[in-house]
Design a protein around this motif. Sequence first.
Motif, PDB file in Angstrom:
ATOM      1  N   HIS A  98       9.719  -2.433  -1.129  1.00  0.00           N
ATOM      2  CA  HIS A  98       8.824  -1.955  -0.080  1.00  0.00           C
ATOM      3  C   HIS A  98       8.486  -0.482  -0.241  1.00  0.00           C
ATOM      4  CE1 HIS A  98       8.809  -5.856   1.704  1.00  0.00           C
ATOM      5  NE2 HIS A  98      10.070  -5.906   1.336  1.00  0.00           N
ATOM      6  N   CYS A 104       2.765  -2.947  -1.175  1.00  0.00           N
ATOM      7  CA  CYS A 104       4.172  -2.854  -1.549  1.00  0.00           C
ATOM      8  C   CYS A 104       4.394  -3.529  -2.912  1.00  0.00           C
ATOM      9  CB  CYS A 104       5.061  -3.568  -0.529  1.00  0.00           C
ATOM     10  SG  CYS A 104       5.184  -2.732   1.056  1.00  0.00           S
ATOM     11  N   CYS A 121       1.518  -6.642   3.311  1.00  0.00           N
ATOM     12  CA  CYS A 121       2.906  -7.076   3.150  1.00  0.00           C
ATOM     13  C   CYS A 121       3.468  -7.444   4.520  1.00  0.00           C
ATOM     14  CB  CYS A 121       3.719  -5.942   2.529  1.00  0.00           C
ATOM     15  SG  CYS A 121       5.436  -6.375   2.177  1.00  0.00           S
ATOM     16  N   CYS A 172       6.020  -6.525   5.832  1.00  0.00           N
ATOM     17  CA  CYS A 172       6.690  -5.380   6.463  1.00  0.00           C
ATOM     18  C   CYS A 172       5.716  -4.530   7.275  1.00  0.00           C
ATOM     19  CB  CYS A 172       7.401  -4.527   5.416  1.00  0.00           C
ATOM     20  SG  CYS A 172       6.293  -3.507   4.412  1.00  0.00           S
TER      21      CYS A 172
HETATM   22 ZN   LIG Z   1       6.435  -4.279   2.278  1.00  0.00          ZN
END
Ligand SMILES: [Zn+2]
Length: 300
Positions: A157, A180, A173, A175
């Motif tokens: 990440h 990432c 992503c 996240c």
């Molecule tokens: Zn990520």
Amino acid sequence: MRIGIDLGGTKIEGIALANDGRELARQRLATPRHDYDATLRTIAELVARLERETGEMGTVGVGMPGTLSPATGLVKNANSTWLNGRAFDRDLAALVGREVRCANDANCFTLSEATDGAAKNAAVVFGVIVGTGTGGGIVVHGRVLTGPNAIAGEWGHVPLPWPRDEERPGPACYCGKNGCVETYLSGPGLTRDYHAATGTEIDAAGIAARAAGGDAQAEAALERYEDRMARALATVLNVLDPDVVVLGGGMSRLVRLYDSVPRLWQEWAFSDRVTTPLRPPAHGDASGVRGAAWLWGGDE
Ligand SMILES: [Zn+2]
């Protein structure tokens, strides 16, 4: 005796290791998905089975998705989301009647390969898992480096370095960020890249097979993949300068990476010459569960 448990999204694997690393027993059960209490009970059942089979009591180490937050003591970052927010180590310890050590699965993989695998005797090891996701772990002199936020080695990440025009902003992503490393270097990342170029959706192994059969589009996708892995790992070399980098996960079966990536990362690492070896895992898919067992080192 050391017992290691690898808590995966679909199966939970348990292993019993003798003090010299010999495998004494191995058991596997399906993961009760989305059921926290049943997950704990399944792990306890595996421990009991391994101890019945060997006639010995062992230490218990668990490799898990995500990690225990040093701030709260609760699980965070697990893609097996029913673990998040739970006091997993304490709950499991109560169930098996002893202290339990837990670590992120990529950290367990790296510990296994550093202990008696592809990076045995290396001082600083960077372990990479490129499979469904992208994870990483750092082991220094035989010990997992966790860090105050428990995120050491989480290179999946960080943004893909030296992005080319077509790589900005990069895929979204889970996240919450874009571009990432995981969105490119995971198996699904390669599938997405090939799909974007061809309109055809096939898995990473299928793309590798097509490339080996002379398919130019599949070959081009693998070359983009290698170029991206080289750039991403060059930043790891710049920051950590590990003695060995070990690949794990499904993408680590792509044999050409061990030649192409170290050739390509020369251009990006801040060094006149890079001598760091990139190695396949010695224990293959068993590395996660073996590393979990090794969370209890020789000092206890
Ligand atoms: Zn990520």
